[in-house]
Design a protein around this motif. Structure first.
Motif, PDB file in Angstrom:
ATOM      1  N   PHE A 120      -6.951  -6.479   7.769  1.00 50.36           N
ATOM      2  CA  PHE A 120      -5.561  -7.027   7.676  1.00 50.36           C
ATOM      3  C   PHE A 120      -3.904  -6.672   7.051  1.00 50.36           C
ATOM      4  O   PHE A 120      -4.731  -7.200   5.595  1.00 50.36           O
ATOM      5  CB  PHE A 120      -6.009  -8.357   7.254  1.00 50.36           C
ATOM      6  CG  PHE A 120      -6.476  -8.818   8.698  1.00 50.36           C
ATOM      7  CD1 PHE A 120      -6.255  -9.336  10.219  1.00 50.36           C
ATOM      8  CD2 PHE A 120      -8.261  -8.872   9.141  1.00 50.36           C
ATOM      9  CE1 PHE A 120      -6.845  -9.881  11.077  1.00 50.36           C
ATOM     10  CE2 PHE A 120      -8.546  -9.534   9.321  1.00 50.36           C
ATOM     11  CZ  PHE A 120      -7.995  -9.950  10.204  1.00 50.36           C
ATOM     12  N   SER A 121      -3.238  -5.552   7.817  1.00 50.60           N
ATOM     13  CA  SER A 121      -2.133  -5.511   6.428  1.00 50.60           C
ATOM     14  C   SER A 121      -1.493  -6.647   5.579  1.00 50.60           C
ATOM     15  O   SER A 121      -0.542  -6.603   4.352  1.00 50.60           O
ATOM     16  CB  SER A 121      -1.163  -4.430   6.985  1.00 50.60           C
ATOM     17  OG  SER A 121      -1.112  -4.708   8.036  1.00 50.60           O
ATOM     18  N   GLU A 140      -2.413 -11.969   0.856  1.00 45.44           N
ATOM     19  CA  GLU A 140      -2.084 -11.173   1.989  1.00 45.44           C
ATOM     20  C   GLU A 140      -2.355 -10.583   3.015  1.00 45.44           C
ATOM     21  O   GLU A 140      -2.604 -10.407   4.113  1.00 45.44           O
ATOM     22  CB  GLU A 140      -0.680 -10.980   1.555  1.00 45.44           C
ATOM     23  CG  GLU A 140       1.173 -11.066   2.572  1.00 45.44           C
ATOM     24  CD  GLU A 140       1.126 -11.563   2.981  1.00 45.44           C
ATOM     25  OE1 GLU A 140       1.543 -11.296   5.097  1.00 45.44           O
ATOM     26  OE2 GLU A 140       0.576 -12.713   2.829  1.00 45.44           O
ATOM     27  N   SER A 141      -2.933  -9.738   2.367  1.00 41.59           N
ATOM     28  CA  SER A 141      -3.613  -8.161   3.125  1.00 41.59           C
ATOM     29  C   SER A 141      -5.389  -8.160   2.814  1.00 41.59           C
ATOM     30  O   SER A 141      -5.428  -8.527   1.480  1.00 41.59           O
ATOM     31  CB  SER A 141      -2.650  -7.081   2.573  1.00 41.59           C
ATOM     32  OG  SER A 141      -2.814  -6.783   1.467  1.00 41.59           O
ATOM     33  N   TYR A 142      -6.029  -8.100   3.417  1.00 41.32           N
ATOM     34  CA  TYR A 142      -7.361  -7.986   3.242  1.00 41.32           C
ATOM     35  C   TYR A 142      -8.391  -6.613   3.902  1.00 41.32           C
ATOM     36  O   TYR A 142      -7.899  -6.243   5.073  1.00 41.32           O
ATOM     37  CB  TYR A 142      -7.674  -9.283   3.852  1.00 41.32           C
ATOM     38  CG  TYR A 142      -9.701  -9.359   4.071  1.00 41.32           C
ATOM     39  CD1 TYR A 142     -10.575  -9.273   3.081  1.00 41.32           C
ATOM     40  CD2 TYR A 142     -10.462  -8.324   5.118  1.00 41.32           C
ATOM     41  CE1 TYR A 142     -11.503  -9.165   2.917  1.00 41.32           C
ATOM     42  CE2 TYR A 142     -11.496  -8.137   4.502  1.00 41.32           C
ATOM     43  CZ  TYR A 142     -12.139  -9.119   4.028  1.00 41.32           C
ATOM     44  OH  TYR A 142     -13.868  -8.993   3.825  1.00 41.32           O
ATOM     45  N   ARG A 143      -8.994  -5.688   3.171  1.00 47.30           N
ATOM     46  CA  ARG A 143      -9.669  -4.598   3.862  1.00 47.30           C
ATOM     47  C   ARG A 143     -11.002  -4.413   3.127  1.00 47.30           C
ATOM     48  O   ARG A 143     -11.535  -4.100   2.215  1.00 47.30           O
ATOM     49  CB  ARG A 143      -8.540  -3.201   3.585  1.00 47.30           C
ATOM     50  CG  ARG A 143      -9.056  -1.755   4.507  1.00 47.30           C
ATOM     51  CD  ARG A 143      -8.418  -1.029   4.077  1.00 47.30           C
ATOM     52  NE  ARG A 143      -8.967   0.172   5.152  1.00 47.30           N
ATOM     53  CZ  ARG A 143      -7.943   1.373   5.161  1.00 47.30           C
ATOM     54  NH1 ARG A 143      -6.632   1.250   5.323  1.00 47.30           N
ATOM     55  NH2 ARG A 143      -8.538   1.954   6.040  1.00 47.30           N
ATOM     56  N   ALA A 144     -11.523  -4.588   4.487  1.00 50.48           N
ATOM     57  CA  ALA A 144     -13.455  -5.034   4.092  1.00 50.48           C
ATOM     58  C   ALA A 144     -14.169  -3.467   5.123  1.00 50.48           C
ATOM     59  O   ALA A 144     -13.529  -3.131   6.285  1.00 50.48           O
ATOM     60  CB  ALA A 144     -13.849  -5.936   4.282  1.00 50.48           C
ATOM     61  N   PRO A 165       1.062  -7.352   1.566  1.00 48.91           N
ATOM     62  CA  PRO A 165       0.962  -6.229   2.442  1.00 48.91           C
ATOM     63  C   PRO A 165       0.872  -5.362   2.203  1.00 48.91           C
ATOM     64  O   PRO A 165       0.731  -4.670   0.953  1.00 48.91           O
ATOM     65  CB  PRO A 165       2.021  -6.144   3.272  1.00 48.91           C
ATOM     66  CG  PRO A 165       3.153  -6.866   2.434  1.00 48.91           C
ATOM     67  CD  PRO A 165       3.439  -7.700   1.807  1.00 48.91           C
ATOM     68  N   MET A 166      -0.432  -4.682   2.634  1.00 47.16           N
ATOM     69  CA  MET A 166      -1.401  -3.442   2.290  1.00 47.16           C
ATOM     70  C   MET A 166      -0.857  -2.329   3.246  1.00 47.16           C
ATOM     71  O   MET A 166      -1.303  -2.221   4.275  1.00 47.16           O
ATOM     72  CB  MET A 166      -3.280  -3.515   1.787  1.00 47.16           C
ATOM     73  CG  MET A 166      -3.791  -2.459   1.269  1.00 47.16           C
ATOM     74  SD  MET A 166      -4.787  -2.825   1.715  1.00 47.16           S
ATOM     75  CE  MET A 166      -5.474  -4.659   0.916  1.00 47.16           C
ATOM     76  N   SER A 167       0.107  -1.237   2.622  1.00 48.37           N
ATOM     77  CA  SER A 167      -0.091   0.051   3.761  1.00 48.37           C
ATOM     78  C   SER A 167      -1.069   0.126   3.902  1.00 48.37           C
ATOM     79  O   SER A 167      -2.699   0.487   3.788  1.00 48.37           O
ATOM     80  CB  SER A 167       1.514   1.070   2.967  1.00 48.37           C
ATOM     81  OG  SER A 167       0.324   1.521   1.900  1.00 48.37           O
ATOM     82  N   ALA A 168      -0.948   1.976   4.780  1.00 47.83           N
ATOM     83  CA  ALA A 168      -2.455   1.750   5.705  1.00 47.83           C
ATOM     84  C   ALA A 168      -2.311   3.936   5.098  1.00 47.83           C
ATOM     85  O   ALA A 168      -1.688   4.121   6.486  1.00 47.83           O
ATOM     86  CB  ALA A 168      -2.214   2.408   6.947  1.00 47.83           C
ATOM     87  N   ALA A 169      -2.910   3.680   3.932  1.00 44.32           N
ATOM     88  CA  ALA A 169      -2.690   4.973   2.722  1.00 44.32           C
ATOM     89  C   ALA A 169      -3.984   5.906   3.856  1.00 44.32           C
ATOM     90  O   ALA A 169      -4.505   5.569   4.133  1.00 44.32           O
ATOM     91  CB  ALA A 169      -3.428   4.934   1.234  1.00 44.32           C
TER      92      ALA A 169
END
Length: 611
Positions: A120-121, A140-144, A165-169
């Motif tokens: 979730f960016s 705000e952002s979550y990645r797992a 927000p978390m960009s999609a590196a």
């Protein structure tokens, strides 16, 4: 000018191109710097060492590599219903937070533990409004990504979060996969370590709590380890025995060339994987019997063996006591039987088997001992005796058994309740004495106490008891009672002529004739000398006269070979109202006197009592 202007434009274009190239190079350099930094974090975070801080370093390095504030590792909570997880490492951007357990239902983690990689960016807190932790911390952002073992089973998950927000590196997913693989490996390693430690704790607890002694030795018979029971059994303090020779405790061992333990006292036979009884030696030099078992320990560079040692002193003492007990009960003259609480025979000794006609005691095992009592006594034994034993622990009294041939056996029996170690009832034990001879002697003594030794007729004391009972019965129930008194005629002349021995034989014969003539309800008493009295219950005067006549006639006809012509005179009376025992006897005696006065060898009746 045109040429010069063109040259200027070309120069400007070249400058512009070079400027763009410099920018590209600077951007590439920044990318290389970031890549190098991420590579540094990757190497730092996924190094092969294991320590208590490893997972913390892993989460911190992951957060730094991806440029986020939060990173955590969670594992599935074992043995819990639902999808519950426990945070075991949490980096908050400044330090490590405390772990906690939570339900993944209604959180983005719930998708991950189902096996999905989640990103979730932005707006993750709005997507999961029930997840208070996200909103409370402004996430705000979550990645797992799920953490999986070699068999593909999910063991937990790894996540990164940020307050922006978390960009999609492009390399974020690859980095997360690498860190996740390392985290999963560490979780499995930690779980394996936990299980190994738990197993070791359990084995150590079992090892230390085993009642038997457990000793491990190596291939030169040197003691390596032993449990507290072994130390206590042999009388040594903790730590005294490791490194010493096992033959200090158990003499007689030696090793074969193949490194197999042998024992000198067992015909030099191998006792590996077997058990035997031998002797142990305590620290103070005293010896005691032990049961020894030996097993080979597989694995390791050296051959090792486990000795299982049990002190069997108590068992040997019990065996000796049992041997003496069996020797005693098998040779005892008293009968002994041990039965279960439901009455089935567990043990019967030879004396009881002989008593009741059982050929072999073991043949009675399992039978109900109640069957050896007569039917009329079984209810008493089952309903009165056994409950008394269960309540009070014992009972003694006279009973009766029936032999296999149907013979009645009077017995004196002692019942005892046998209990187990915790006091619960287990068996009923009976000591049984055959009192047939005692009963015979008691009967004989009783008979002698109430009878005349010469004639076997009752004596005066028993006559008085019978008369009191019969007169009472007449008074209470209105029955009739008669008394017959008779006397052998001219008996003094018999003694003078034929001798006292012949006279005694005549008295005995007269008593036998009278008893043979009387009814079962009648009783014969020797009143004194040659005089006898018959008590005739339920008999009126006329019936008593007829009875007296029968006795008189048989005496007259009786076989008195030594004394021909022997006769007797009879007086008969019936109990009347107002009679006492004394007046009743006096009236009967008067009738006898009348018979003698009127010529003897006759029956006379008493007149009515004077008012």
């Amino acid at each position: 000018m045109g040429e010069a202007g063109k040259t200027r434009r070309e120069l400007l274009e070249e400058v512009s191109r070079l400027t763009r190239r410099v920018a590209e190079l600077e951007k590439a350099a920044e990318g290389y710097r970031l890549a190098n930094q991420r590579l540094h974090y990757l190497v730092q975070g996924t190094s092969s060492h294991h320590s208590e801080d490893f997972l913390n370093n892993l989460t911190k390095s992951l957060a730094s590599a991806l440029g986020v504030r939060y990173a955590f590792i969670a594992k599935l909570a074992a043995g819990r219903k639902g999808k519950r997880c426990r945070i075991i490492s949490l980096w908050t951007g400044r330090d490590w937070g405390e772990g906690f357990e939570y339900d993944t239902e209604g959180t983005p983690c719930g998708l991950v533990v189902d096996g999905e990689a989640v990103h979730f960016s932005s707006a993750v807190a709005r997507a999961f409004p029930n997840d208070r932790w996200l909103s409370d911390n402004g996430i705000e952002s979550y990645r797992a990504i799920p953490l999986k073992g070699p068999d593909g089973v999910i063991v937990g998950h790894m996540a990164v979060m940020d307050t922006r927000p978390m960009s999609a590196a492009p390399d974020a997913e690859s980095l997360l996969n690498v860190f996740a693989a390392r985290a999963a490996s560490e979780l499995i390693h930690m779980e394996d370590d936990r299980r190994i430690q738990e197993s070791e704790r359990r084995l150590r607890a079992i090892f230390n709590s085993i009642v038997d002694g457990v000793i491990t030795i190596n291939d030169d018979l040197t003691i390596e380890t032993l449990n507290p029971s072994a130390e206590e059994m042999f009388g040594y303090d903790p730590g005294e025995l490791p490194g010493r020779d096992i033959r200090l405790l158990i003499p007689g061992f030696y090793l074969s060339r193949g490194g197999v333990p042998y024992h000198l006292t067992y015909n030099v036979s191998r006792i590996i994987d077997k058990s035997c009884e031998t002797t142990g030696v305590r620290k103070d030099g005293s010896t005691f019997p032990i049961e020894l078992g030996i097993d080979r320990m597989e694995g390791g560079e050296r051959l090792r063996f486990v000795f299982s040692v049990r002190d069997i002193t108590a068992r040997k003492e019990t065996e000796e006591a049992l041997m003496l007990f069996h020797r005693f009960v098998d040779t005892a003259g008293e009968g002994l039987v041990i039965s279960t609480l439901d009455g089935r025979i567990k043990y019967m000794n030879p004396a009881l088997a002989r008593m009741i006609g059982v050929e072999k005691p073991e043949e009675a095992t399992g039978d109900f001992f109640l069957s050896f009592y007569p039917p009329e006594l079984r209810g008493h034994v089952e309903d009165s005796v056994v409950p008394a034993v269960l309540e009070r622990g014992q009972w003694t009294g006279e009973l009766e058994l029936v032999s296999g041939s149907g013979e009645s056996i009077p017995t004196f029996e002692s019942f005892f309740l046998m209990r187990d170690k915790i006091g619960s009832p287990m068996y009923l034990a009976q000591v049984i004495t055959d009192i047939t001879e005692r009963k015979r002697m008691e009967s004989e003594i009783k008979k002698q106490a109430v009878t005349d030794p010469l004639t076997g007729a009752f004596n005066r004391g028993e006559f008085n008891r019978i008369m009191e009972a019969e007169v009472e019965r007449v008074r209470r129930y209105g029955r009739r009672l008669s008394l017959i008194m008779f006397d052998i005629d001219h008996f003094k002349a018999v003694n003078d002529t034929f001798g006292h021995m012949a006279g005694d034989r005549a008295l005995k014969t007269v008593a036998d004739i009278a008893r043979a003539t009387l009814r079962r309800s009648d009783s014969l008493t020797r009143w004194g000398g040659e005089e006898f009295v018959i008590v005739a219950p339920e008999t009126g005067l006329q019936e008593a006269v007829r009875l007296a006549e029968r006795v008189r006639g048989r005496i007259e006809a009786g076989p008195f070979e030594e004394i021909p012509g022997l006769t007797a005179s009879f007086g008969v009376a019936e109990l009347e109202d107002g009679d006492t025992i004394d007046t009743f006897i006096t009236r009967t005696d008067n009738a006898l006197y009348d018979a003698k006065k009127k010529g003897r060898n006759r029956v006379e009746t008493a007149g009515r009592r004077d008012p």
